[in-house]
Scaffold this motif. Sequence first.
Motif, PDB file in Angstrom:
ATOM      1  N   TYR A 154      14.369   7.662  11.916  1.00 29.54           N
ATOM      2  CA  TYR A 154      13.223   7.157  12.523  1.00 29.54           C
ATOM      3  C   TYR A 154      12.368   8.182  13.011  1.00 29.54           C
ATOM      4  N   LEU A 155      12.923   9.308  13.666  1.00 29.66           N
ATOM      5  CA  LEU A 155      12.427  10.583  14.143  1.00 29.66           C
ATOM      6  C   LEU A 155      11.494  11.261  13.148  1.00 29.66           C
ATOM      7  N   TYR A 156      11.733  10.942  11.819  1.00 28.60           N
ATOM      8  CA  TYR A 156      10.948  11.542  10.702  1.00 28.60           C
ATOM      9  C   TYR A 156      10.206  10.808  10.062  1.00 28.60           C
ATOM     10  N   CYS A 157      10.270   9.636  10.356  1.00 29.11           N
ATOM     11  CA  CYS A 157       9.490   8.557   9.722  1.00 29.11           C
ATOM     12  C   CYS A 157       8.347   8.129  10.440  1.00 29.11           C
ATOM     13  N   ILE A 158       8.126   8.083  11.710  1.00 32.87           N
ATOM     14  CA  ILE A 158       7.192   7.818  12.376  1.00 32.87           C
ATOM     15  C   ILE A 158       6.168   9.095  12.427  1.00 32.87           C
ATOM     16  N   GLY A 159       4.883   8.988  12.415  1.00 30.85           N
ATOM     17  CA  GLY A 159       4.083  10.230  12.225  1.00 30.85           C
ATOM     18  C   GLY A 159       4.154  10.792  10.876  1.00 30.85           C
ATOM     19  N   ASN A 160       4.724  10.217  10.009  1.00 29.85           N
ATOM     20  CA  ASN A 160       4.898  10.743   8.531  1.00 29.85           C
ATOM     21  C   ASN A 160       3.963   9.815   7.699  1.00 29.85           C
ATOM     22  N   PRO A 161       2.979  10.459   7.072  1.00 29.95           N
ATOM     23  CA  PRO A 161       2.122   9.749   6.000  1.00 29.95           C
ATOM     24  C   PRO A 161       2.711   8.962   5.097  1.00 29.95           C
ATOM     25  N   ARG A 162       4.043   9.480   4.819  1.00 29.84           N
ATOM     26  CA  ARG A 162       4.867   8.885   3.757  1.00 29.84           C
ATOM     27  C   ARG A 162       5.278   7.476   4.090  1.00 29.84           C
ATOM     28  N   THR A 163       5.426   7.346   5.157  1.00 28.38           N
ATOM     29  CA  THR A 163       6.150   5.989   5.792  1.00 28.38           C
ATOM     30  C   THR A 163       5.328   5.421   6.729  1.00 28.38           C
ATOM     31  N   ASP A 164       4.114   5.842   7.287  1.00 27.60           N
ATOM     32  CA  ASP A 164       3.586   5.264   8.546  1.00 27.60           C
ATOM     33  C   ASP A 164       1.897   5.278   8.364  1.00 27.60           C
ATOM     34  N   ALA A 185       1.041  -1.292   0.118  1.00 22.42           N
ATOM     35  CA  ALA A 185      -0.050   0.042  -0.218  1.00 22.42           C
ATOM     36  C   ALA A 185       1.015   1.368  -0.183  1.00 22.42           C
ATOM     37  N   GLY A 186       1.981   1.484   0.563  1.00 20.12           N
ATOM     38  CA  GLY A 186       2.991   2.408   0.724  1.00 20.12           C
ATOM     39  C   GLY A 186       3.639   2.349  -0.606  1.00 20.12           C
ATOM     40  N   GLY A 187       4.884   3.387  -0.471  1.00 22.45           N
ATOM     41  CA  GLY A 187       5.615   3.538  -1.557  1.00 22.45           C
ATOM     42  C   GLY A 187       6.856   3.103  -1.463  1.00 22.45           C
ATOM     43  N   LYS A 188       7.855   3.414  -2.501  1.00 21.66           N
ATOM     44  CA  LYS A 188       9.154   3.031  -2.615  1.00 21.66           C
ATOM     45  C   LYS A 188      10.036   3.559  -1.216  1.00 21.66           C
ATOM     46  N   ASP A 189      10.983   2.817  -0.970  1.00 23.11           N
ATOM     47  CA  ASP A 189      11.715   3.161   0.169  1.00 23.11           C
ATOM     48  C   ASP A 189      13.070   4.132  -0.180  1.00 23.11           C
ATOM     49  N   ASP A 190      12.703   5.005  -0.941  1.00 24.93           N
ATOM     50  CA  ASP A 190      13.503   5.943  -1.454  1.00 24.93           C
ATOM     51  C   ASP A 190      13.710   7.442  -0.591  1.00 24.93           C
ATOM     52  N   TYR A 191      13.057   7.355   0.338  1.00 28.88           N
ATOM     53  CA  TYR A 191      13.083   8.469   1.465  1.00 28.88           C
ATOM     54  C   TYR A 191      14.473   8.624   2.160  1.00 28.88           C
ATOM     55  N   HIS A 192      15.316   9.547   2.190  1.00 26.79           N
ATOM     56  CA  HIS A 192      16.484   9.616   2.815  1.00 26.79           C
ATOM     57  C   HIS A 192      16.620   9.392   4.235  1.00 26.79           C
ATOM     58  N   TRP A 193      15.521   9.716   4.812  1.00 30.32           N
ATOM     59  CA  TRP A 193      15.458   9.483   6.286  1.00 30.32           C
ATOM     60  C   TRP A 193      15.248   8.189   6.877  1.00 30.32           C
ATOM     61  N   ILE A 194      14.754   7.266   5.839  1.00 30.92           N
ATOM     62  CA  ILE A 194      14.479   5.670   6.254  1.00 30.92           C
ATOM     63  C   ILE A 194      16.035   5.227   6.348  1.00 30.92           C
ATOM     64  N   HIS A 195      16.854   5.677   5.550  1.00 33.12           N
ATOM     65  CA  HIS A 195      18.324   4.659   5.798  1.00 33.12           C
ATOM     66  C   HIS A 195      19.375   5.407   6.708  1.00 33.12           C
ATOM     67  N   ILE A 196      19.156   6.666   7.137  1.00 31.15           N
ATOM     68  CA  ILE A 196      19.964   7.290   8.376  1.00 31.15           C
ATOM     69  C   ILE A 196      19.361   6.979   9.493  1.00 31.15           C
ATOM     70  N   PRO A 197      19.902   6.196  10.160  1.00 25.14           N
ATOM     71  CA  PRO A 197      19.422   5.471  11.436  1.00 25.14           C
ATOM     72  C   PRO A 197      18.520   6.465  12.144  1.00 25.14           C
ATOM     73  N   VAL A 198      19.037   7.757  12.528  1.00 26.46           N
ATOM     74  CA  VAL A 198      18.327   8.534  13.407  1.00 26.46           C
ATOM     75  C   VAL A 198      17.025   9.333  12.886  1.00 26.46           C
TER      76      VAL A 198
END
Length: 550
Positions: free
Chosen positions: A52-62, A37-50
């Motif tokens: 997660y602060l920008y992925c949780i609560g973000n409709p792009r990834t959550d 249902a989601g998109g590709k994992d090409d969002y840079h914040w997915i791959h930088i360990p910290v």
Amino acid sequence: MSEPTYDYIICGAGTAGCLMANRLSADPGKRVLLIEAGGKDDYHWIHIPVGYLYCIGNPRTDWLFYTDEDPGLNGRRLRYPRGKVLGGCSSINGMIYMRGQARDYDHWGALGNPGWSWRECLPAFMKHEDFYKGADEFHASPGHDLTGRREGGEWRVEKQRLHWDVLDAFAQAAQQAGIPHSEDFNRGDNEGVGYFQVNQKMGTRWNASRGFLRPALDRDNLQVWTGAHISKLLTERTDAGLRVTGVEVLPLGGAGPMVARAAREVILCTGAVGTPQVLQLSGIGPGEVLRQHGIEVIHDLPGVGENLQDHLQIRSVYSVQGVKTLNTMANSWWGKALIGMEYVIKRSGPMSMAPSQLGAFTRSDAGRVHANIQYHVQPLSLDAFGEPLHGYDAFTASVCNLNPTSRGTVRIRTPHPNDAPSIRANYLSTEDDRRVAADSLRVTRRIVSQDAMRKYQPKEVKPGVQFQTDEELAKLAGDIGTTIFHPVGTAKMGPASDPMAVVDARLKVHGVQGLRVVDASIMPTITSGNTNSPTLMIAERAAQWIRDET
């Protein structure tokens, strides 16, 4: 309407789905469709360990789920992150590599699920493991041959690339409080204190998409649909009984529904929230719940959406003096610049941090036979993830009950697939869970009171030393407790004699042909630790069974 046909349709490209797509498409004679249902994992914040602060609560990834108001949390609701992107929760989680305890899997077997003992599950953990130290009795790495076959695989496990004096002091204090040192939590008994191993590669997140899906994308027999929301499973009745024949999908952008057919199996890898929702929307689940929403009962299966379990963490915050923490490092532009430069140059430092760095497993009271509580210790403090760091130096010691006895539910609210389900966790709804919560806060205080911590003058900011009695501490746990993002159990595995079992020991749905569930929802009881790697193990075993059957 075009209805393409595949041998296998995998619903959900999360942790389990990515591995399943890799393993099943390895046979060039099998056509495999993976739907996400989601998109590709090409969002840079997915791959930088910290990130997660920008992925949780973000409709792009959550998925942006919330729990219902919970009496055990004194009426509070909790944010309930679930990955909505290739890699699923492995793209937004804490990256901690944790198998749990041998007794977890032995207990699954004792519940009537043959083939699920620790001894039988360990090879599946090792089959895809790429352990940074190489192979031994409990770990595997590609290129190491221990038993006459090639060991190891794609799932990278590394040590963390950071160091904090305050965490070292906490580890020393834990040992002074009677908790042994541990170099490795993943050998069957995780009791002890030490730094977590993480799913990273040279300071970047190693998610299931990078590990399993990307290497398979050039296979002609694997197709991946993203932005495609599964609305329901398609079924038909044959002389042999009820069979799932395909899925209906709502593509991104509001286009009309699409249908894909499965010649062999549909495999649900949509997680402990998504799997019961899809089943219920398809008419498979508790008849009373389905009829309430006007859904035809195709197969009355009472256990679908029941048995929800999760780890509730209670976050104690202590201010400290004379030692560096992330709070003051990251609260200035110069500190942030230094942190950024260290990551760019070395791929180390705070930007390479998992959400929790130091772990400890111990017993909430002396009467416990096994370690039953887990600590995630962090050199920082904040009111909640996504909120600003506090302006003073501090650390957080979060503790959770590994084996909660409270049980919740996941149930649809409406017959519409785009509407979030009701998530009732029922935290702290049993006397045992409330007692463990109170006792675990006392264990935290005992650790922090040891000599190793005194030089930093720790002061309990949260919850506060004024709370002392069992009743006060249990209520307090409800006030400050929050999920650690480990929901499991809502399509539990068990024999047909168990009226609440949803799948059998080979993860086939009871009473339905052509349908299997392969994700954390099948766990009859939650594992004693973080749940991502056990989910991969479940997928590894299921993939092998499916290949063996064909």
